[in-house]
Scaffold this active site. Sequence first.
Site, mmCIF file in Angstrom:
data_model
loop_
_atom_site.group_PDB
_atom_site.id
_atom_site.type_symbol
_atom_site.label_atom_id
_atom_site.label_comp_id
_atom_site.label_asym_id
_atom_site.label_seq_id
_atom_site.Cartn_x
_atom_site.Cartn_y
_atom_site.Cartn_z
ATOM 1 N N ALA A 130 38.379 -7.483 0.567
ATOM 2 C CA ALA A 130 37.459 -6.839 0.164
ATOM 3 C C ALA A 130 36.325 -5.814 0.094
ATOM 4 C CB ALA A 130 36.936 -6.869 -1.795
ATOM 5 N N GLY A 180 33.113 -2.981 2.492
ATOM 6 C CA GLY A 180 32.353 -2.406 1.209
ATOM 7 C C GLY A 180 33.439 -0.574 1.298
ATOM 8 N N THR A 181 34.214 -0.156 1.750
ATOM 9 C CA THR A 181 34.554 0.712 1.692
ATOM 10 C C THR A 181 35.707 0.537 1.375
ATOM 11 O OG1 THR A 181 33.273 1.975 3.325
ATOM 12 C CG2 THR A 181 34.922 2.862 3.046
ATOM 13 N N GLU A 206 33.609 -14.445 4.485
ATOM 14 C CA GLU A 206 34.762 -13.595 5.531
ATOM 15 C C GLU A 206 35.419 -14.127 6.929
ATOM 16 O OE1 GLU A 206 32.319 -9.275 5.166
ATOM 17 O OE2 GLU A 206 30.873 -10.373 4.400
ATOM 18 N N GLY A 226 30.837 3.428 8.108
ATOM 19 C CA GLY A 226 30.028 3.616 7.148
ATOM 20 C C GLY A 226 29.337 5.296 8.105
ATOM 21 N N THR A 227 28.771 4.750 8.813
ATOM 22 C CA THR A 227 28.110 5.954 9.489
ATOM 23 C C THR A 227 28.708 7.035 10.144
ATOM 24 O OG1 THR A 227 27.091 3.878 10.782
ATOM 25 C CG2 THR A 227 26.504 6.101 11.521
ATOM 26 N N ILE A 228 30.102 6.889 10.363
ATOM 27 C CA ILE A 228 31.375 8.604 11.085
ATOM 28 C C ILE A 228 31.390 9.008 9.844
ATOM 29 C CG2 ILE A 228 33.180 9.105 11.840
ATOM 30 C CD1 ILE A 228 33.390 6.368 13.263
ATOM 31 N N SER A 243 38.955 -1.656 10.149
ATOM 32 C CA SER A 243 39.827 -0.109 9.744
ATOM 33 C C SER A 243 39.005 0.977 10.417
ATOM 34 C CB SER A 243 39.831 0.290 8.968
ATOM 35 O OG SER A 243 40.066 -1.506 7.572
#
Length: 276
Positions: free
Chosen positions: A9, A11-12, A76, A128-130, A230
Amino acid sequence: MESTIGIDAGGTLTKIAYLNEKKKLTFEKFYSNEQDKIIDWLKKQTSIKQICITGGKAKQLQQLLSDSYKIVELNEFEATLVGVRYILKEEKYDINNFVLTNIGTGTSIHYIYNDRYIRAGGTGVGGGTIMGLSKLLTNIDHFEDVIPLTKVGSRKGLDITVGDIYGGILSPIDNSLTASNFGKAATIESNYNNSDILATVQGLVGEVVTALSLQFAETKNIDHIIYIGSTLCNNIHLQNIISSYTKYQNKTPIFLRDGGNSGAIGALLYATNKKS
């Protein structure tokens, strides 16, 4: 027949690894904020009795599932390493010491020595930046829409290269290297479209992540850098940026086929071995 699955699981994205009816390793993927869809999918898999959960949002998901399933927790980084080791073996790699760069929402970098891992560092620059910059600059907010546009984009109208600065004069470093990401956007009139912007965003992220990975690898005199996450899935543009920069610095880049699922794979293997 009772079965076990592994869930990472993040963050995105939330990734799920399990063995299908033919005992083949299979994957599912959901956005982490779509917990209802995750639960609905789990309910349809009536044989599932045990779930090993890892990742930054593991606690949130565990609270929703603990009444219905036996839950096993796993750190993780441990899950990722178990998964990476499994994939390396499947893909016939014989590497014991390497830098592991995991490009998720942000980027985490580890030194791997056999079965031991040490966190080297990381950066908030990642997938997340992308997506954040893509949304702000082009109003495109789905990764699946970003990738095909990136493939046809060009960075020439937005990035300043070393060659742009030196012109025809001999430069001390390769003319093709980026001197300033998005630098041309502030200095000259340039023709560019959304595809060019998206390609340049990925260039920024790829170069930052690679530069940091290379610094860590050079510090410990490590030759191989394994890039997973990912963000790299079907993202040939980003892989090419990372690969060329890594090779330019005389290091060996490795991209694992199912690297984005390494955490979920590790969780599945950990729970399965523990159960047996």
